[in-house]
Design a protein around this motif. Structure first.
Motif, PDB file in Angstrom:
ATOM      1  N   ARG A 196      -3.466  17.279   2.466  1.00  0.00           N
ATOM      2  CA  ARG A 196      -2.498  18.093   1.720  1.00  0.00           C
ATOM      3  C   ARG A 196      -1.201  17.280   1.665  1.00  0.00           C
ATOM      4  NH1 ARG A 196      -3.067  22.353  -1.540  1.00  0.00           N
ATOM      5  NH2 ARG A 196      -4.256  23.557   0.013  1.00  0.00           N
ATOM      6  N   LEU A 197      -0.837  16.864   0.465  1.00  0.00           N
ATOM      7  CA  LEU A 197       0.349  16.027   0.304  1.00  0.00           C
ATOM      8  C   LEU A 197       1.597  16.911   0.239  1.00  0.00           C
ATOM      9  CD1 LEU A 197      -0.795  13.284  -2.229  1.00  0.00           C
ATOM     10  CD2 LEU A 197      -1.298  13.528   0.190  1.00  0.00           C
ATOM     11  N   PRO A 198       2.807  16.325   0.418  1.00  0.00           N
ATOM     12  CA  PRO A 198       4.038  17.132   0.418  1.00  0.00           C
ATOM     13  C   PRO A 198       4.235  17.923  -0.875  1.00  0.00           C
ATOM     14  CG  PRO A 198       4.487  14.934   1.224  1.00  0.00           C
ATOM     15  CD  PRO A 198       3.085  14.918   0.730  1.00  0.00           C
ATOM     16  N   ASP A 199       3.674  17.457  -1.986  1.00  0.00           N
ATOM     17  CA  ASP A 199       3.869  18.188  -3.249  1.00  0.00           C
ATOM     18  C   ASP A 199       2.831  19.301  -3.420  1.00  0.00           C
ATOM     19  OD1 ASP A 199       1.643  16.639  -3.624  1.00  0.00           O
ATOM     20  OD2 ASP A 199       2.145  16.074  -5.685  1.00  0.00           O
TER      21      ASP A 199
ATOM     22  N   ILE B  79       0.845  -1.206   0.000  1.00  0.00           N
ATOM     23  CA  ILE B  79       0.000   0.000   0.000  1.00  0.00           C
ATOM     24  C   ILE B  79       0.888   1.268   0.000  1.00  0.00           C
ATOM     25  CG2 ILE B  79      -0.151   0.068   2.542  1.00  0.00           C
ATOM     26  CD1 ILE B  79      -3.080   0.977   2.228  1.00  0.00           C
ATOM     27  N   ASN B  80       0.429   2.319  -0.684  1.00  0.00           N
ATOM     28  CA  ASN B  80       1.131   3.611  -0.632  1.00  0.00           C
ATOM     29  C   ASN B  80       0.731   4.315   0.662  1.00  0.00           C
ATOM     30  OD1 ASN B  80       2.284   3.812  -3.438  1.00  0.00           O
ATOM     31  ND2 ASN B  80       0.125   3.529  -3.951  1.00  0.00           N
ATOM     32  N   LEU B  81       1.713   4.692   1.444  1.00  0.00           N
ATOM     33  CA  LEU B  81       1.424   5.459   2.659  1.00  0.00           C
ATOM     34  C   LEU B  81       2.148   6.794   2.522  1.00  0.00           C
ATOM     35  CD1 LEU B  81       1.854   2.612   5.308  1.00  0.00           C
ATOM     36  CD2 LEU B  81      -0.298   3.726   4.702  1.00  0.00           C
ATOM     37  N   ILE B  82       1.363   7.849   2.257  1.00  0.00           N
ATOM     38  CA  ILE B  82       1.969   9.149   1.952  1.00  0.00           C
ATOM     39  C   ILE B  82       1.719  10.108   3.125  1.00  0.00           C
ATOM     40  CG2 ILE B  82       1.999  11.055   0.287  1.00  0.00           C
ATOM     41  CD1 ILE B  82       0.559   8.983  -1.654  1.00  0.00           C
TER      42      ILE B  82
ATOM     43  N   ALA C 141       6.958  11.422  -7.023  1.00  0.00           N
ATOM     44  CA  ALA C 141       6.310  12.738  -6.957  1.00  0.00           C
ATOM     45  C   ALA C 141       7.277  13.639  -6.197  1.00  0.00           C
ATOM     46  CB  ALA C 141       4.981  12.608  -6.235  1.00  0.00           C
ATOM     47  N   GLN C 142       6.869  14.824  -5.856  1.00  0.00           N
ATOM     48  CA  GLN C 142       7.789  15.724  -5.134  1.00  0.00           C
ATOM     49  C   GLN C 142       7.829  15.332  -3.664  1.00  0.00           C
ATOM     50  OE1 GLN C 142       6.750  19.797  -5.893  1.00  0.00           O
ATOM     51  NE2 GLN C 142       6.973  19.517  -8.093  1.00  0.00           N
TER      52      GLN C 142
ATOM     53  N   GLY D  51      -5.014  15.407  -9.030  1.00  0.00           N
ATOM     54  CA  GLY D  51      -4.261  14.174  -8.834  1.00  0.00           C
ATOM     55  C   GLY D  51      -2.845  14.475  -8.378  1.00  0.00           C
ATOM     56  N   ILE D  52      -1.995  13.459  -8.403  1.00  0.00           N
ATOM     57  CA  ILE D  52      -0.594  13.634  -7.998  1.00  0.00           C
ATOM     58  C   ILE D  52       0.252  13.588  -9.261  1.00  0.00           C
ATOM     59  CG2 ILE D  52       1.292  12.639  -6.627  1.00  0.00           C
ATOM     60  CD1 ILE D  52      -1.016  11.075  -5.099  1.00  0.00           C
ATOM     61  N   THR D  53       0.961  14.664  -9.508  1.00  0.00           N
ATOM     62  CA  THR D  53       1.830  14.681 -10.687  1.00  0.00           C
ATOM     63  C   THR D  53       3.148  13.998 -10.323  1.00  0.00           C
ATOM     64  OG1 THR D  53       0.811  16.757 -11.335  1.00  0.00           O
ATOM     65  CG2 THR D  53       2.879  16.163 -12.440  1.00  0.00           C
ATOM     66  N   ALA D  54       3.538  13.044 -11.145  1.00  0.00           N
ATOM     67  CA  ALA D  54       4.751  12.278 -10.822  1.00  0.00           C
ATOM     68  C   ALA D  54       5.476  11.884 -12.093  1.00  0.00           C
ATOM     69  CB  ALA D  54       4.374  11.034 -10.025  1.00  0.00           C
ATOM     70  N   THR D  55       6.726  11.512 -11.922  1.00  0.00           N
ATOM     71  CA  THR D  55       7.519  11.040 -13.055  1.00  0.00           C
ATOM     72  C   THR D  55       7.739   9.546 -12.883  1.00  0.00           C
ATOM     73  OG1 THR D  55       8.644  13.155 -13.027  1.00  0.00           O
ATOM     74  CG2 THR D  55       9.683  11.410 -14.324  1.00  0.00           C
ATOM     75  N   ILE D  56       7.515   8.795 -13.938  1.00  0.00           N
ATOM     76  CA  ILE D  56       7.676   7.338 -13.825  1.00  0.00           C
ATOM     77  C   ILE D  56       9.155   7.002 -13.607  1.00  0.00           C
ATOM     78  CG2 ILE D  56       7.457   5.134 -15.029  1.00  0.00           C
ATOM     79  CD1 ILE D  56       4.953   6.232 -16.367  1.00  0.00           C
TER      80      ILE D  56
END
Lengths: 364, 293
Positions: free
Chosen positions: A256-259, A239-242, A317-318, A296-301
């Protein structure tokens, strides 16, 4: 057949406490899996049930009878071991009939019971062979046969598939499940493999540091974990735990996520403005769209793992990492920018300090 | 080029081996072959040796002193192998484990195995001093038993030398058994407990089968040591009193270096060597048969 009850089991090896106040009820005919990382006490607990290890305090009951002080042979249990534990100098038939011989059963009756069990497990052609002339899978079947032939109230399995290769593991796992369906004998199965736990168990008991973290049906634990340990122990990929911070917007909580992304948590969560939380979302509940997008969450693969049947995307992500999993094949490449969109109804929220689940109110 | 590199590959290991091979050839293989050749001669210190064919070997079969020494050797071998084997197995069972006090006892017990035989023989002479002041005789005196002759009594001397061999071998064998015990799968004991086996059944069905390789090594070493025993006997009794502890090797030594009958001594040595080789072959064959079944 028999039920198993553990009441306030404690176990210490000298000054080290390995089992802490474990209480557990295993129903008659149930397949219960004890799972946990190395050192969680799962094998010790199984050995306590078998009578191979004494409890420091607490009681073990099988079929309602207190067996705490009884030796293994008087507990009406049979055990399948990780290393098979077949007597190397005895043939398959002798291995299977050894317990019956020690119990004083007449030879003809032993031979008949061994033959019946061997037929059930397709071991008949191997009865006169020595263990060293068998493959790993065959040895494990003999080990199971040795347990079945005694017709015990409870089967105990101590990581029985660990020594088998991946393909054989799947096959023998299926055989164990099939046997349980046919015989209906109460089974307690120790493993550290969550796939085995999820596929075999009717009840899963997750252990950590000698304590029961959560016990229940596999899907309940998977969908409704009580803390981050259970949530992250079950499920591959994990699981992703952010890390996130709660913001209240018109009575509704959002994370509110870190990015900087703000993701809704829905109403009714028992959390307050500014609370540090862990935003939990399983990879299969994360949608993915190419390019940057709002909501959504912008991320780089970072990496793409393609097993043919499944595709797992690991992305940066950031300030945090997110994985996403899906069944369909998609043209995604490392370095590509994507937007990850969590299914908000599947989000599990945990307190960042204690790791405990923050649930929604019943009425919300 | 290929030829050269292959030749080089073949040569280099032999170059590394050469120093050891030369030393071994000079000090071991040459004497062995010369000894074998000598066994067909009557060796003379003045003049040339006389070819006697198989006469030295024939003589060995009719030599009553050698027969008596062979019988003593057999008693020695059988006693040290059985008593030493059983005792070292029992000590290993008692001293298996990692507890600190066990490690200290194990080390203490191992001391005789690494002590010079000359020292052990001296200790034995002090312990079994035949007078009333001897250590063991004083202990026996507590139970009102009269002082014994021990190594000076022809009826007791062989037994006392056998005890020395057992004392020296037990710690060495114990280590072999402890290593064997450590290699037994602990789950087999658990499986036996679940099957309802008693402690004796576990010993019979788990421990002993698991120790077959260790037993094999201990028995083989004990047989070879026993048949070729020399120092233990020579340093304690020298084969006496009245040849009561005479074994094959002390007999050979006396024949060769006291009576200077080199040819005959060489023939008996070769017979002992051939017998030891046969014994090893039989042992390996039996062991392989056990392993296969």
């Amino acid at each position: 057949m028999g039920s198993v009850s553990l009441h306030n089991i404690n176990k210490s090896f000298k000054a080290v406490d390995v089992i802490h106040d474990v209480a557990l009820e295993i129903e008659d005919g149930e397949f219960c899996v004890l799972i946990g990382p190395s050192g969680s006490g799962k094998s010790t607990l199984l050995r306590i049930i078998a009578g191979l290890e004494e409890v420091t305090t607490g009681t073990v009951s099988i079929n309602g009878k207190d067996v705490t002080e009884l030796p293994p042979k008087q507990r009406d249990i049979a055990m399948v071991f990780q290393t098979y534990a077949l007597y190397p100098q005895m043939t398959v038939a002798e291995n299977m009939g050894f317990a019956l011989k020690l119990a004083g059963m007449p030879k003809a009756q032993i031979a008949e019971k061994v033959r019946q069990t061997a037929r059930m497990l397709e071991l008949e052609p191997l009865l006169e062979r020595l263990p060293k002339a068998l493959s790993g899978g065959q040895r494990q079947r003999v080990s199971m046969g040795r347990a079945i032939v005694r017709d015990p109230s409870v089967f105990l399995f101590d990581e029985p598939l660990s020594n088998l290769d991946a393909k054989l593991r799947v096959q023998v796992r299926g055989e164990i499940a099939d046997l349980h369906r046919r015989l209906g004998t109460t089974s307690i199965y120790v493993t550290h493999d969550q796939v085995e736990a999820m596929t075999l168990g009717q009840k899963i008991v997750v252990l950590r540091d000698g304590r029961v973290e959560q016990a229940g049906p596999p899907l309940t634990l998977y969908n409704d974990p009580i803390n981050t340990f259970v949530a992250s122990f079950l499920g591959t990929p994990s699981i992703n735990l952010i890390e996130a911070c709660v913001e209240m917007r018109g009575g509704e909580a959002a994370a509110r996520l870190p990015d900087g992304a703000l993701l809704p948590l829905g109403s009714g969560h028992d959390c307050r403005e500014g609370q540090a939380i862990l935003y939990g979302i399983r990879p299969e509940h994360v949608g993915i769209v190419a390019g940057g997008q709002e909501g959504g969450i912008t991320a780089t693969i970072h990496a793409v793992e393609n097993t043919g049947s499944d595709m797992v995307i690991l992305s940066d992500a950031q300030g945090f990492r997110v994985s996403a999993a899906f069944k369909e094949q998609r043209p995604l490449e490392p370095g590509q920018t994507v937007t990850l969109i969590p299914d908000h109804s599947k989000v599990r929220v945990f307190d960042a300090g204690s790791g405990k689940r923050i649930r929604r109110h019943e009425n919300s | 080029m290929w030829f050269h590199s292959k030749r080089l590959r073949w040569t280099i290991p032999w170059l590394f081996l050469a120093p050891a091979l030369i030393v071994f050839t000079w000090f071991k293989f040459v004497p062995i072959i010369r000894g074998l050749v000598m066994s067909f001669y009557k060796v003379r210190f003045s003049g040339s040796d006389q070819w006697v064919g198989l006469a030295n070997f024939e003589r060995a079969f009719s030599d009553s002193a050698l027969h008596a020494a062979t019988l003593n050797t057999l008693i020695y071998v059988v006693s040290t192998t059985i008593a030493g084997g059983v005792l070292s197995f029992a000590v290993a069972m008692a001293l298996e484990g990692q507890a600190r006090h066990i490690r200290i006892i194990r080390t203490a017990i191992f001391i005789p195995a690494v002590t010079s035989i000359a020292v052990l023989a001296e200790i034995w002479r002090i312990l079994f001093y035949p007078g009333a002041t001897g250590v063991v005789n004083q202990m026996l005196g507590v139970f009102a038993i009269a002082p014994q002759g021990f190594m000076s009594d022809p009826d007791q001397a062989l037994f006392i030398v056998i005890l020395l061999q057992i004392w020296k071998n037990v710690p060495y064998n114990m280590v072999i058994f402890i290593a064997g015990l450590a290699s037994i799968n602990r789950e087999l004991y658990d499986a036996a407990s679940v099957d309802g086996a008693s402690a004796l059944r576990k010993l019979w069905h788990v421990t002993i089968p698991g120790l077959v390789p260790a037993f094999s090594v201990v028995i083989m070493l004990s047989l070879i040591r026993g048949f070729r025993v020399f120092t233990e006997v020579y340093t304690t009794t020298g084969g006496g009193p009245a040849d009561a502890t005479e074994v094959i090797m002390t007999n050979i030594f006396k024949t060769g270096f006291e009576r200077f009958d080199y040819g005959y001594a060489a023939a008996v040595s070769f017979l002992l060597f051939a017998f030891t080789v046969c014994l090893t072959i039989v042992h390996v064959t039996v062991k392989n048969r056990i392993d296969r079944t």
